[in-house]
Design an enzyme around this catalytic site. Structure first.
Site, PDB file in Angstrom:
ATOM      1  N   GLY A  40       0.758  -1.247   0.000  1.00  0.00           N
ATOM      2  CA  GLY A  40       0.000   0.000   0.000  1.00  0.00           C
ATOM      3  C   GLY A  40       0.785   1.290   0.000  1.00  0.00           C
ATOM      4  CD  GLU A  82       0.417  -9.308   1.696  1.00  0.00           C
ATOM      5  OE1 GLU A  82      -0.465  -8.513   1.327  1.00  0.00           O
ATOM      6  OE2 GLU A  82       0.157 -10.386   2.240  1.00  0.00           O
ATOM      7  N   PRO A  83       4.631  -5.394  -0.695  1.00  0.00           N
ATOM      8  CG  PRO A  83       6.867  -4.810  -1.040  1.00  0.00           C
ATOM      9  CD  PRO A  83       5.994  -5.776  -0.295  1.00  0.00           C
ATOM     10  N   GLY A  84       3.685  -3.902  -3.784  1.00  0.00           N
ATOM     11  CA  GLY A  84       3.576  -4.138  -5.225  1.00  0.00           C
ATOM     12  C   GLY A  84       4.053  -2.900  -5.955  1.00  0.00           C
ATOM     13  NE  ARG A  85       0.072   2.098  -6.094  1.00  0.00           N
ATOM     14  CZ  ARG A  85      -1.015   2.135  -6.869  1.00  0.00           C
ATOM     15  NH1 ARG A  85      -0.944   2.682  -8.048  1.00  0.00           N
ATOM     16  NH2 ARG A  85      -2.163   1.631  -6.451  1.00  0.00           N
ATOM     17  NE  ARG A  95      -2.617   2.677 -11.536  1.00  0.00           N
ATOM     18  CZ  ARG A  95      -2.465   3.883 -11.051  1.00  0.00           C
ATOM     19  NH1 ARG A  95      -1.874   4.806 -11.768  1.00  0.00           N
ATOM     20  NH2 ARG A  95      -2.892   4.171  -9.844  1.00  0.00           N
ATOM     21  CE1 TYR A 127      -8.642   1.474  -9.625  1.00  0.00           C
ATOM     22  CE2 TYR A 127      -6.769   1.533 -11.128  1.00  0.00           C
ATOM     23  CZ  TYR A 127      -7.676   0.819 -10.357  1.00  0.00           C
ATOM     24  OH  TYR A 127      -7.590  -0.546 -10.328  1.00  0.00           O
ATOM     25  CB  CYS A 166     -15.175   3.204 -29.815  1.00  0.00           C
ATOM     26  SG  CYS A 166     -14.333   2.846 -31.337  1.00  0.00           S
ATOM     27  CE1 TYR A 171      -1.779  -3.722  -8.603  1.00  0.00           C
ATOM     28  CE2 TYR A 171      -0.648  -1.713  -7.938  1.00  0.00           C
ATOM     29  CZ  TYR A 171      -1.113  -2.977  -7.642  1.00  0.00           C
ATOM     30  OH  TYR A 171      -0.923  -3.500  -6.396  1.00  0.00           O
TER      31      TYR A 171
HETATM   32  N1  LLP Z   1      -1.501  -7.065  -0.533  1.00  0.00           N
HETATM   33  C1  LLP Z   1      -2.810  -7.167  -0.823  1.00  0.00           C
HETATM   34  C2  LLP Z   1      -3.628  -8.112  -0.047  1.00  0.00           C
HETATM   35  C3  LLP Z   1      -3.376  -6.378  -1.840  1.00  0.00           C
HETATM   36  O1  LLP Z   1      -4.670  -6.475  -2.104  1.00  0.00           O
HETATM   37  C4  LLP Z   1      -2.548  -5.467  -2.565  1.00  0.00           C
HETATM   38  C5  LLP Z   1      -3.107  -4.647  -3.624  1.00  0.00           C
HETATM   39  C6  LLP Z   1      -1.187  -5.423  -2.238  1.00  0.00           C
HETATM   40  C7  LLP Z   1      -0.698  -6.214  -1.218  1.00  0.00           C
HETATM   41  C8  LLP Z   1      -0.228  -4.519  -2.959  1.00  0.00           C
HETATM   42  O2  LLP Z   1      -0.527  -3.180  -2.775  1.00  0.00           O
HETATM   43  P1  LLP Z   1       0.486  -2.050  -3.325  1.00  0.00           P
HETATM   44  O3  LLP Z   1       1.739  -2.134  -2.508  1.00  0.00           O
HETATM   45  O4  LLP Z   1       0.722  -2.302  -4.755  1.00  0.00           O
HETATM   46  O5  LLP Z   1      -0.254  -0.791  -3.097  1.00  0.00           O
HETATM   47  N2  LLP Z   1      -5.107  -1.525  -9.638  1.00  0.00           N
HETATM   48  C9  LLP Z   1      -4.931  -0.483  -8.641  1.00  0.00           C
HETATM   49  C10 LLP Z   1      -4.267  -1.004  -7.382  1.00  0.00           C
HETATM   50  C11 LLP Z   1      -4.985  -2.159  -6.751  1.00  0.00           C
HETATM   51  C12 LLP Z   1      -4.309  -2.700  -5.522  1.00  0.00           C
HETATM   52  C13 LLP Z   1      -4.962  -3.953  -5.062  1.00  0.00           C
HETATM   53  N3  LLP Z   1      -4.336  -4.610  -3.964  1.00  0.00           N
HETATM   54  C14 LLP Z   1      -4.174   0.675  -9.259  1.00  0.00           C
HETATM   55  O6  LLP Z   1      -3.826   0.617 -10.440  1.00  0.00           O
HETATM   56  O7  LLP Z   1      -3.953   1.687  -8.603  1.00  0.00           O
END
Ligand code: LLP
Length: 419
Positions: free
Chosen positions: A239, A273-276, A312, A316, A344, A373
């Site tokens: 997050g 659990e970092p993604g972004r 995105r 969003y 379109c 994403y």
């Molecule tokens: N852990 C869980 C359980 C999650 O649901 C998520 C993201 C993460 C970790 C990773 O979160 P991050 O570190 O990436 O913020 N499609 C959207 C973002 C959706 C995130 C969903 N869950 C966007 O493009 O902004």
């Protein structure tokens, strides 16, 4: 910090000129930087040094096998949310004992596959899921290591569609009911209560919601301990926000400071659990202008990438910086334009009235911060082919997903015998 910069007036990914990739594979395409992925992983690792923390990359952000493997080679585990993602993590070489399975709606088949794969933990989000998993584990004669995801009822102050920790959101087990359900889980013979998990949303630009959620987690752990129930891990979700514009979000070091302050003395292992924050700034989407259309009230730059490639902004209202691949000369006047795709729908608009230097037909542009994403959320809407992904390392690059072909796209459908 990322490794996309102008060198002699041309945008480069590390040491690779972006036009060279466009020349080789056509546009549009995603381009990722190995050095940036590695740097972001290291920055987070340094921030949490001294804490016993396992960084499980949330592969939903960018699930290309080459990206996962780049991070896994540095020691990252994986956070997965489907049987498909679990298979990707395993195929990319993430050891099973570093994989966490999250998600509100895992099917019995997915749970069974996770059990058979021997992953670190399955984060359960409801009582029916607890019962299902208990039964599956007993049938196999194993104990399923579980985390219980609690919903701390904290507003993450992020976009409505990516906030997950308020009680009206579908995620986790309500904060107030958590003790009772944790007790129940601890007594189920097929389950081993290994962890408590929270994840309150994505692209958080304030630390206070993290602090609130982690404090609630702390209270819960302490009250369980007083009953003789202990967990050996805490999963803090992902997050942390990243800069899409000029507003800098909190740094990983500040974020780690909050973790230390709220949970540092509890002992046990932490899972992040970092993604972004790992992938976002490690990728760009490169596109070419097809036409410049002079409307009565505005100018449209129509490019060859669409909302099916990067959803995105449409989904969003997200802001992505747009960089001309050829660096404008200093002092070039900027004028507002709408940058749109060919789809379109009016939603297929990347930027409205964005001040940009003059762009013409055939000019290359890059959408920044598209490594998370971006490709992972792409589709073939309007029957547009999935676009290639390229991974750069130094002065080398590799196509890590080729452009889909029309044969592949058409070949995916079947016509029934009666037609
Ligand atoms: N852990 C869980 C359980 C999650 O649901 C998520 C993201 C993460 C970790 C990773 O979160 P991050 O570190 O990436 O913020 N499609 C959207 C973002 C959706 C995130 C969903 N869950 C966007 O493009 O902004």
């Amino acid at each position: 910090m990322n490794h996309f910069q102008y060198v002699n007036g041309i945008l480069h990914a590390e040491a690779v000129p972006v036009p060279a990739v466009a020349e080789a594979i056509g546009t549009p395409f995603y381009c990722y930087s190995t050095a940036t992925l590695e740097r972001h992983f290291q920055v987070l690792k340094d921030a949490v040094s001294g804490l016993d923390a396992l960084i499980c990359y949330a592969i939903k952000a960018n699930s290309n096998l080459a990206v996962i493997r780049t991070l896994a080679a540095r020691g990252a585990g994986a956070d997965v949310v489907s049987g498909g993602e679990l298979r990707r993590a395993l195929a990319a070489g993430v050891p099973a004992d570093r994989i966490v399975f999250s998600g509100v709606g895992k099917t019995p088949d997915e749970l069974a596959f996770a059990l058979d794969s021997g992953i670190l933990e399955i984060n359960v989000e409801s009582e029916p899921e607890l019962e299902e998993l208990n039964a599956l584990a007993l049938a196999r004669g194993v104990r399923a290591p579980i985390g219980l995801r609690v919903n701390p009822d904290v507003d993450a102050h992020t976009h409505e569609k990516i906030t997950t920790g308020r009680k009206e959101d579908k995620f986790g087990i309500e904060w107030t009911r958590a003790p009772q359900i944790l007790r129940r889980a601890a007594a189920m013979p097929g389950l081993e209560l290994a962890s408590i998990a929270v994840h309150i949303g994505s692209q958080l630009t304030e630390l206070a919601p993290f602090a609130d959620a982690f404090r609630r987690l702390r209270d819960l752990v302490l009250s369980l301990r007083s009953e003789g129930i202990s967990v050996r891990r805490l999963d803090l979700g992902g997050g942390l926000g990243i800069p899409y514009d000029d507003q800098p979000p909190p740094t990983p070091a500040d974020y780690a400071g909050v973790i230390r302050e709220t949970l540092g003395d509890l002992g046990g292992r932490l899972v992040l659990e970092p993604g972004r924050m790992l992938g976002g700034n490690a990728g760009i989407l490169v596109s070419r202008g097809i036409y410049v259309k002079e409307g009565e009230t505005r100018r449209f730059v129509i490019c060859d990438a669409g909302m099916n490639d990067l959803v995105r902004p449409a989904m969003y209202s997200a802001f992505h910086t747009i960089l001309p691949v050829a660096e404008p000369a200093p002092g070039t006047p900027l004028a507002p334009v709408d940058v749109v795709g060919p789809i379109c729908e009016s939603a297929d608009t990347f930027a409205k009235q964005r001040p940009l230097p003059p762009l013409g037909r055939g000019d290359l542009i890059a959408f920044a911060t598209a490594g998370a994403y971006g490709a992972a959320m792409s589709s073939i809407y309007n029957s547009r082919l999935l676009i290639p992904e390229v991974l750069v390392k130094g002065d080398d690059f590799a196509v890590v997903r080729p452009r889909q072909t029309y044969e592949e796209m058409l070949g995916a459908d079947r016509i029934p015998a009666w037609l």
